[in-house]
Scaffold this motif. Structure first.
Motif, PDB file in Angstrom:
ATOM      1  N   SER A  27      38.815  24.143  46.982  1.00 41.37           N
ATOM      2  CA  SER A  27      39.771  25.188  47.345  1.00 41.37           C
ATOM      3  C   SER A  27      41.157  24.611  47.613  1.00 41.37           C
ATOM      4  O   SER A  27      42.167  25.263  47.345  1.00 41.37           O
ATOM      5  CB  SER A  27      39.284  25.950  48.575  1.00 41.37           C
ATOM      6  N   LEU A  32      49.370  27.419  45.771  1.00 45.64           N
ATOM      7  CA  LEU A  32      49.874  28.678  46.337  1.00 45.64           C
ATOM      8  C   LEU A  32      50.880  28.421  47.453  1.00 45.64           C
ATOM      9  O   LEU A  32      51.884  29.115  47.573  1.00 45.64           O
ATOM     10  CB  LEU A  32      48.718  29.514  46.873  1.00 45.64           C
ATOM     11  N   TRP A  87      48.988  42.266  47.049  1.00 48.94           N
ATOM     12  CA  TRP A  87      48.401  40.938  46.837  1.00 48.94           C
ATOM     13  C   TRP A  87      46.953  40.921  47.309  1.00 48.94           C
ATOM     14  O   TRP A  87      46.082  40.287  46.691  1.00 48.94           O
ATOM     15  CB  TRP A  87      49.200  39.860  47.581  1.00 48.94           C
ATOM     16  N   GLN A 132      44.925  42.597  44.733  1.00 47.80           N
ATOM     17  CA  GLN A 132      44.910  41.743  43.542  1.00 47.80           C
ATOM     18  C   GLN A 132      43.930  40.586  43.704  1.00 47.80           C
ATOM     19  O   GLN A 132      43.183  40.252  42.780  1.00 47.80           O
ATOM     20  CB  GLN A 132      46.323  41.201  43.287  1.00 47.80           C
ATOM     21  N   ASN A 133      43.916  39.957  44.884  1.00 48.42           N
ATOM     22  CA  ASN A 133      43.025  38.820  45.101  1.00 48.42           C
ATOM     23  C   ASN A 133      41.559  39.224  45.057  1.00 48.42           C
ATOM     24  O   ASN A 133      40.703  38.447  44.604  1.00 48.42           O
ATOM     25  CB  ASN A 133      43.334  38.153  46.446  1.00 48.42           C
ATOM     26  N   THR A 156      41.048  39.419  41.134  1.00 47.23           N
ATOM     27  CA  THR A 156      41.209  38.213  40.312  1.00 47.23           C
ATOM     28  C   THR A 156      40.429  37.007  40.837  1.00 47.23           C
ATOM     29  O   THR A 156      40.088  36.117  40.055  1.00 47.23           O
ATOM     30  CB  THR A 156      42.698  37.829  40.195  1.00 47.23           C
ATOM     31  N   ILE A 157      40.139  36.962  42.150  1.00 49.12           N
ATOM     32  CA  ILE A 157      39.453  35.787  42.704  1.00 49.12           C
ATOM     33  C   ILE A 157      38.031  36.115  43.159  1.00 49.12           C
ATOM     34  O   ILE A 157      37.079  35.417  42.801  1.00 49.12           O
ATOM     35  CB  ILE A 157      40.253  35.178  43.878  1.00 49.12           C
ATOM     36  N   THR A 185      45.053  46.700  39.683  1.00 50.78           N
ATOM     37  CA  THR A 185      46.184  45.819  39.368  1.00 50.78           C
ATOM     38  C   THR A 185      47.351  46.557  38.723  1.00 50.78           C
ATOM     39  O   THR A 185      48.362  45.935  38.396  1.00 50.78           O
ATOM     40  CB  THR A 185      45.748  44.657  38.446  1.00 50.78           C
ATOM     41  N   VAL A 216      52.200  36.343  49.405  1.00 50.54           N
ATOM     42  CA  VAL A 216      50.868  35.972  48.929  1.00 50.54           C
ATOM     43  C   VAL A 216      50.081  35.201  49.981  1.00 50.54           C
ATOM     44  O   VAL A 216      48.860  35.109  49.915  1.00 50.54           O
ATOM     45  CB  VAL A 216      50.967  35.127  47.629  1.00 50.54           C
ATOM     46  N   SER A 266      45.947  35.491  50.854  1.00 55.14           N
ATOM     47  CA  SER A 266      45.174  34.396  50.268  1.00 55.14           C
ATOM     48  C   SER A 266      43.990  33.983  51.140  1.00 55.14           C
ATOM     49  O   SER A 266      43.061  33.332  50.653  1.00 55.14           O
ATOM     50  CB  SER A 266      46.076  33.178  50.029  1.00 55.14           C
ATOM     51  N   TYR A 322      41.788  35.929  52.300  1.00 61.35           N
ATOM     52  CA  TYR A 322      40.883  37.081  52.283  1.00 61.35           C
ATOM     53  C   TYR A 322      39.435  36.677  52.584  1.00 61.35           C
ATOM     54  O   TYR A 322      38.676  37.437  53.204  1.00 61.35           O
ATOM     55  CB  TYR A 322      40.956  37.779  50.917  1.00 61.35           C
TER      56      TYR A 322
END
Length: 450
Positions: free
Chosen positions: A70, A77, A269, A272-273, A276-277, A367, A398, A402, A404
């Motif tokens: 990570s 980031l 964000w 989105q995370n 996408t993650i 998104t 972000v 990040s 999350y």
């Protein structure tokens, strides 16, 4: 008299053609800047993840491996907001074009250096430290890559076309994601991975990094020879350009605009995370137990759809208004989007085509704000702080989203873990909506007077 009029008309035609050429070149540059930026961002996630053991001591615990893996992504980031600030100031004081050339050249060099890194067998733990440090530096340059390029393109765009241009630029993200997955699949086919001494582990992973570095070099040359400086920025007086953009951003109207953008972007964000993650591993891999091929195919299809949906979002935001778009989509993410995510996590025995359809619908909806965001944030700031405001508004926001995974862990004390992602999606959609409501409509902003 006729001759003078004819010459004037010819001169006007030449000027119009020249301006149109500058506009097209600036927009192409911004699209490829986003494409190459995202290609480089996802290199460690897609290309390097299977061979991180090349840089790490042997016999690590699973928890330690997860933390080290990570760090490679998180440090990038963390570098982005710093790069957005530094290169935003360069873009506002020295020009959008110069900021783009410097930043693109920087991340091209750093990406090439990563491709040449030795492994743990050669340098010991120093190999991993070098990887993390270079990714942090890479993040700084990547954070600056779009800080000059995107304001430059938006400032060259016609007012009635800014929505399309913003959507087209951000479409470089899904295009890059699809490209890097296809390149990685080709690398695995040509250079099999089967332990430390296998072709992929020793040098196969390096080829996509070299490709990323070469693309960055090509983009830097494109900005040197093809892209002209923003005429909107050039029209500002020298006295205004001597100001420190950060100082102006932290007081008065610009400070309020930045706060509003940060709140809105923090919400989007976060959503989105989740997509996408968390979605690829947390949902497709660990909950639905898709095979590697099924997961990759699902993601490639969904990201291919996103290329077109981002452009569609940009066009729709242009038609109905950016603020109205956010205010409509935010609650839809919190309701319909959350329902689709819940179904993926809890409905048993979904067929692969159904999973693919639901993932595409979820990705398009959640998104969709990103097709409007690039244009909107640029319209929220005056010319002398636009690049810095855009860079910070886009990148600084972000950081909190990040983490999350930590929020999911905390929420799991109150509810089943699979429900935590749904709750975060609801919160993100609502925060994005509140942030949008705090700001005005921007589609009619005139850069010549703003």
């Amino acid at each position: 008299m006729v001759s003078i009029s004819a010459n004037t008309a010819v001169a006007d035609d030449v000027h119009a053609h020249s301006h149109e050429e500058k506009r097209k070149n600036a927009i192409k540059g911004a699209f490829f800047s986003e494409y190459i930026d995202m290609f480089d961002i996802y290199l460690p996630v897609v290309v390097l993840s299977p061979v991180l053991f090349y840089f790490q001591p042997p016999n690590l615990s699973t928890a330690t491996e997860t933390i080290l893996a990570s760090l490679v992504f998180i440090t990038t980031l963390l570098g982005r907001p710093l790069g957005a600030l530094l290169f935003g100031i360069v873009a506002d004081k020295l020009g959008r074009r110069k900021a783009s050339i410097y930043s693109v050249s920087g991340f091209g060099v750093v990406t090439l250096l990563i491709a040449l890194l030795p492994g743990y067998q050669t340098l010991g733990v120093g190999a991993y430290i070098l990887l993390v440090v270079l990714r942090f530096i890479d993040g700084i340059f990547l954070g600056g890559g779009y800080t000059g390029a995107m304001p430059l393109a938006i400032e060259y765009s016609k007012k009635e076309k800014r929505g399309f241009v913003g959507g087209l630029i951000i479409a470089g993200f899904p295009a890059a994601y699809v490209s890097i997955n296809l390149v990685t699949m080709l690398m695995f086919a040509l250079f099999p991975l089967s332990g430390m001494d296998s072709p992929y582990a020793q040098w196969g992973w390096r080829i996509p990094f070299v490709i990323g570095a070469l693309m960055a070099a090509g983009l830097a040359l494109y900005y040197v020879y093809k892209v002209s400086e923003s005429e909107v920025w050039q029209s500002e007086s020298g006295e205004i350009r001597q100001k420190v953009p950060l100082h102006d951003l932290l007081k008065g109207k610009s400070a309020r605009n930045l706060l509003q953008v940060l709140i809105m972007m923090s919400g989007f964000w976060l959503t989105q995370n989740i997509i996408t993650i968390f979605l690829p591993t947390g949902v497709l891999l660990h909950t639905l137990h898709l095979s590697g091929f099924e997961m990759t195919a699902t993601l490639i299809i969904s990201y291919s759809v996103l290329f077109f949906s981002y452009i569609g979002s940009g066009l729709l935001g242009q038609k109905i208004g950016r603020r109205r778009f956010f205010v409509i989509v935010g609650p839809l993410i919190a309701t319909l989007g959350a329902a689709i995510l819940w179904a993926l996590l809890h409905v048993p025995n979904l067929s692969l085509p159904t999973i693919m359809l639901l993932v595409c619908l979820l990705a398009v909806l959640v998104t969709s704000p990103w097709g409007v965001i690039v244009t909107y944030i640029n319209e929220r700031f005056v010319t002398d702080v636009r690049a810095t405001g855009f860079g910070l508004g886009f990148s600084l926001s972000v950081i909190l989203p990040s983490f999350y995974a930590f929020y999911m862990e905390w929420l799991s004390a109150l509810m089943p873990f699979n429900l935590t992602a749904v709750v975060l999606l609801v919160l993100g959609g609502l925060i994005g909506t509140v942030g949008a409501l705090m700001g005005p409509e921007t589609k009619d902003v005139d850069f010549s007077t703003h």
